[in-house]
Every structure is written in structure tokens, then in C-alpha cells.
Design a protein around this motif. Sequence first.
Motif, PDB file in Angstrom:
ATOM      1  N   PRO A  16       0.816  -1.226   0.000  1.00  0.00           N
ATOM      2  CA  PRO A  16       0.000   0.000   0.000  1.00  0.00           C
ATOM      3  C   PRO A  16       0.841   1.263   0.000  1.00  0.00           C
ATOM      4  O   PRO A  16       0.450   2.278  -0.595  1.00  0.00           O
ATOM      5  CB  PRO A  16      -0.813  -0.126   1.289  1.00  0.00           C
ATOM      6  CG  PRO A  16      -0.030  -1.052   2.158  1.00  0.00           C
ATOM      7  CD  PRO A  16       0.610  -2.025   1.220  1.00  0.00           C
ATOM      8  N   TRP A  17       1.993   1.231   0.643  1.00  0.00           N
ATOM      9  CA  TRP A  17       2.846   2.422   0.689  1.00  0.00           C
ATOM     10  C   TRP A  17       3.516   2.689  -0.663  1.00  0.00           C
ATOM     11  O   TRP A  17       3.897   3.818  -0.958  1.00  0.00           O
ATOM     12  CB  TRP A  17       3.895   2.277   1.788  1.00  0.00           C
ATOM     13  CG  TRP A  17       3.276   2.208   3.141  1.00  0.00           C
ATOM     14  CD1 TRP A  17       3.139   1.121   3.944  1.00  0.00           C
ATOM     15  CD2 TRP A  17       2.650   3.292   3.842  1.00  0.00           C
ATOM     16  NE1 TRP A  17       2.476   1.443   5.100  1.00  0.00           N
ATOM     17  CE2 TRP A  17       2.161   2.776   5.061  1.00  0.00           C
ATOM     18  CE3 TRP A  17       2.463   4.644   3.550  1.00  0.00           C
ATOM     19  CZ2 TRP A  17       1.502   3.571   5.998  1.00  0.00           C
ATOM     20  CZ3 TRP A  17       1.785   5.430   4.479  1.00  0.00           C
ATOM     21  CH2 TRP A  17       1.320   4.898   5.679  1.00  0.00           C
ATOM     22  N   CYS A  18       3.622   1.636  -1.485  1.00  0.00           N
ATOM     23  CA  CYS A  18       4.224   1.828  -2.810  1.00  0.00           C
ATOM     24  C   CYS A  18       3.324   2.665  -3.713  1.00  0.00           C
ATOM     25  O   CYS A  18       3.806   3.498  -4.491  1.00  0.00           O
ATOM     26  CB  CYS A  18       4.517   0.473  -3.452  1.00  0.00           C
ATOM     27  SG  CYS A  18       5.835  -0.448  -2.640  1.00  0.00           S
ATOM     28  N   TYR A  19       2.012   2.446  -3.629  1.00  0.00           N
ATOM     29  CA  TYR A  19       1.068   3.238  -4.426  1.00  0.00           C
ATOM     30  C   TYR A  19       1.044   4.676  -3.913  1.00  0.00           C
ATOM     31  O   TYR A  19       1.071   5.642  -4.692  1.00  0.00           O
ATOM     32  CB  TYR A  19      -0.312   2.604  -4.327  1.00  0.00           C
ATOM     33  CG  TYR A  19      -1.252   2.924  -5.476  1.00  0.00           C
ATOM     34  CD1 TYR A  19      -0.856   3.690  -6.565  1.00  0.00           C
ATOM     35  CD2 TYR A  19      -2.563   2.436  -5.459  1.00  0.00           C
ATOM     36  CE1 TYR A  19      -1.730   3.955  -7.616  1.00  0.00           C
ATOM     37  CE2 TYR A  19      -3.442   2.700  -6.496  1.00  0.00           C
ATOM     38  CZ  TYR A  19      -3.030   3.461  -7.568  1.00  0.00           C
ATOM     39  OH  TYR A  19      -3.902   3.723  -8.602  1.00  0.00           O
ATOM     40  N   ILE A  20       1.032   4.828  -2.600  1.00  0.00           N
ATOM     41  CA  ILE A  20       1.077   6.167  -2.008  1.00  0.00           C
ATOM     42  C   ILE A  20       2.383   6.861  -2.377  1.00  0.00           C
ATOM     43  O   ILE A  20       2.398   8.036  -2.769  1.00  0.00           O
ATOM     44  CB  ILE A  20       0.923   6.075  -0.476  1.00  0.00           C
ATOM     45  CG1 ILE A  20      -0.493   5.591  -0.114  1.00  0.00           C
ATOM     46  CG2 ILE A  20       1.202   7.418   0.189  1.00  0.00           C
ATOM     47  CD1 ILE A  20      -0.658   5.190   1.339  1.00  0.00           C
ATOM     48  N   GLY A  21       3.487   6.135  -2.264  1.00  0.00           N
ATOM     49  CA  GLY A  21       4.784   6.711  -2.618  1.00  0.00           C
ATOM     50  C   GLY A  21       4.874   7.089  -4.083  1.00  0.00           C
ATOM     51  O   GLY A  21       5.503   8.085  -4.444  1.00  0.00           O
ATOM     52  N   LYS A  22       4.226   6.303  -4.926  1.00  0.00           N
ATOM     53  CA  LYS A  22       4.196   6.615  -6.356  1.00  0.00           C
ATOM     54  C   LYS A  22       3.524   7.960  -6.596  1.00  0.00           C
ATOM     55  O   LYS A  22       4.031   8.804  -7.336  1.00  0.00           O
ATOM     56  CB  LYS A  22       3.451   5.504  -7.101  1.00  0.00           C
ATOM     57  CG  LYS A  22       3.360   5.681  -8.618  1.00  0.00           C
ATOM     58  CD  LYS A  22       2.640   4.493  -9.240  1.00  0.00           C
ATOM     59  CE  LYS A  22       2.654   4.560 -10.756  1.00  0.00           C
ATOM     60  NZ  LYS A  22       1.870   5.666 -11.315  1.00  0.00           N
ATOM     61  N   ARG A  23       2.378   8.156  -5.958  1.00  0.00           N
ATOM     62  CA  ARG A  23       1.660   9.415  -6.129  1.00  0.00           C
ATOM     63  C   ARG A  23       2.460  10.598  -5.575  1.00  0.00           C
ATOM     64  O   ARG A  23       2.532  11.665  -6.183  1.00  0.00           O
ATOM     65  CB  ARG A  23       0.311   9.349  -5.426  1.00  0.00           C
ATOM     66  CG  ARG A  23      -0.751   8.661  -6.214  1.00  0.00           C
ATOM     67  CD  ARG A  23      -1.122   9.475  -7.480  1.00  0.00           C
ATOM     68  NE  ARG A  23      -2.202   8.810  -8.183  1.00  0.00           N
ATOM     69  CZ  ARG A  23      -2.034   7.850  -9.078  1.00  0.00           C
ATOM     70  NH1 ARG A  23      -0.803   7.442  -9.385  1.00  0.00           N
ATOM     71  NH2 ARG A  23      -3.047   7.295  -9.692  1.00  0.00           N
ATOM     72  N   LEU A  82      -4.741  -0.504  11.393  1.00  0.00           N
ATOM     73  CA  LEU A  82      -3.659  -0.181  10.463  1.00  0.00           C
ATOM     74  C   LEU A  82      -4.195   0.056   9.049  1.00  0.00           C
ATOM     75  O   LEU A  82      -3.773   0.985   8.356  1.00  0.00           O
ATOM     76  CB  LEU A  82      -2.625  -1.303  10.449  1.00  0.00           C
ATOM     77  CG  LEU A  82      -1.776  -1.466  11.709  1.00  0.00           C
ATOM     78  CD1 LEU A  82      -0.929  -2.740  11.633  1.00  0.00           C
ATOM     79  CD2 LEU A  82      -0.880  -0.252  11.921  1.00  0.00           C
ATOM     80  N   LEU A  83      -5.139  -0.785   8.630  1.00  0.00           N
ATOM     81  CA  LEU A  83      -5.712  -0.632   7.290  1.00  0.00           C
ATOM     82  C   LEU A  83      -6.526   0.653   7.177  1.00  0.00           C
ATOM     83  O   LEU A  83      -6.491   1.335   6.139  1.00  0.00           O
ATOM     84  CB  LEU A  83      -6.587  -1.844   6.944  1.00  0.00           C
ATOM     85  CG  LEU A  83      -5.858  -3.189   6.827  1.00  0.00           C
ATOM     86  CD1 LEU A  83      -6.835  -4.282   6.434  1.00  0.00           C
ATOM     87  CD2 LEU A  83      -4.705  -3.110   5.841  1.00  0.00           C
ATOM     88  N   ASP A  84      -7.252   1.000   8.228  1.00  0.00           N
ATOM     89  CA  ASP A  84      -7.997   2.261   8.224  1.00  0.00           C
ATOM     90  C   ASP A  84      -7.041   3.444   8.124  1.00  0.00           C
ATOM     91  O   ASP A  84      -7.308   4.425   7.406  1.00  0.00           O
ATOM     92  CB  ASP A  84      -8.837   2.387   9.496  1.00  0.00           C
ATOM     93  CG  ASP A  84     -10.047   1.464   9.495  1.00  0.00           C
ATOM     94  OD1 ASP A  84     -10.404   0.957   8.419  1.00  0.00           O
ATOM     95  OD2 ASP A  84     -10.622   1.246  10.583  1.00  0.00           O
ATOM     96  N   ASN A  85      -5.930   3.353   8.829  1.00  0.00           N
ATOM     97  CA  ASN A  85      -4.947   4.439   8.818  1.00  0.00           C
ATOM     98  C   ASN A  85      -4.327   4.615   7.438  1.00  0.00           C
ATOM     99  O   ASN A  85      -4.246   5.730   6.912  1.00  0.00           O
ATOM    100  CB  ASN A  85      -3.856   4.165   9.852  1.00  0.00           C
ATOM    101  CG  ASN A  85      -2.823   5.272   9.893  1.00  0.00           C
ATOM    102  OD1 ASN A  85      -3.138   6.434  10.130  1.00  0.00           O
ATOM    103  ND2 ASN A  85      -1.566   4.924   9.655  1.00  0.00           N
TER     104      ASN A  85
END
Length: 229
Positions: A16-23, A82-85
Motif C-alpha cells: 500500500p505504501w508503494c502506491y502512495i509513494g508513487k503518487r 492499520l488498514l484504516d490508517n
Amino acid sequence: MSESIKIDIWSDIACPWCYIGKRKFETGAAAFAEQAGANAPEVTIEYHSFELAPDTPVDFDGDEVEFLSTHKGMPAEQVRGLLDNVSSIAKATGLDYNYDILKHTNTVKAHQLLHYAKAHGKQLETKERLLKAYFTEGRHVGRIEDLADLAAEIGLDRDDVVRSLTADEYLGDVRADQAQGHEYGIQGVPFFVIDGKYGVSGAQEAAAFAQILDQVWMERQMEDEGATA
């Protein structure tokens, strides 16, 4: 325009952090380009393979909460928190994560597809399509037929994708990426290698990415000036 700045990114489709990091990187790169103006160098991106959970089955019978609680030994309530966060953080970057329909799966075939797409000039489009399919649409990204459907949506030859994935044509490239990541000491993703000399770990803020791109560009200009002095 100056010589391009190369960005090598180690990441996983199921991260999930990879998609966020991509953006965040894309936002930072756009801010850098706007600030640098007409003389801004091109920023080129290449994605590299990293499997967060290579032992994950292709067809996991359960949701993300069950996977993390059973395979990672985390209490279900802690997992939900964690998923909600992470979903809230994703929302702030314009991404809609939908863990209720997410299909947890092994990502090695998706990584092979990314190498196939790179060979056909469509790696960036494929990376975006796979991440959206996984985190937002609840599509399966671990099975060959499903991956071929996604590949066809962005103009890749579906039958040839099936052939390539069935034959593990790019499995060696996936393993080479992983070996290089190990040599770099990468233990988590996303991990960005900027211009072959700076390592940036995690989904940093857009301003941090813009700053390091500006730093690399300024160093390039100083080197050019030194060479012509």
C-alpha cells in the motif's frame, strides 16, 4: 534540456505504501519540473521487483485482515486499525483503497508482467493499472488470465502476455531485480534510487522528492560548469 535524471524504484504491487509513494513522487516531480522551468531535465522512471510476501498463495481464501492476522501474527483489531490508517493516508493523495474487496495474492507473475511491459514500452502504464486493479477495484493480479486481461486494457497483446507469463519468460529479470535490491540493502519498499547515487526509503512527502531532484539537478549544473571552466 539537460540529460535526464534516472529514478529506479523497487516496489511491490501488494504494497500500500508503494502506491502512495508513487503518487507523492509524481507530485514532487511535477513540482520540481514547474520550479525548474523550461530547462528542467526529464525525469525517467524504471520499476524493479520486490516481493513483500513471496510465500503468499496465488488464491488466498480470506480477506486482508485474515491474511495479516494469520500470516503475520497480528490481532485482527490491530490490523483493521492499520488498514484504516493507511486508507486515510491514501485518500489524502487521491487514492481510494478498498480492502473489503481486495484479493490478496502472490505477485511474482505481476512482476513478470511489468518486465514484459518494459520490453514493450508500457511499464509505467502497467504499474499504474496493476496498483489500481489491486487496491481499488478488487481485481485479481496473481493469475495469468486475469493479468492478461489487465494488460490488454492498456494495449498489450493478450495472447502474447499469456505465452510470456506461462513460460516464465521474465522470471530471471525479476530475480535479478531482487538480487540487486539485496545488494543495495533494501529491506522494505518503496525504495527510490535517484540518479544512481541517492537512496530514498519509504513514501516520503512530495516536497522531499522535489528537493532531492532539485539537488541532483544543481549538482549536475555545477559539474557542467566545472567541466567547462
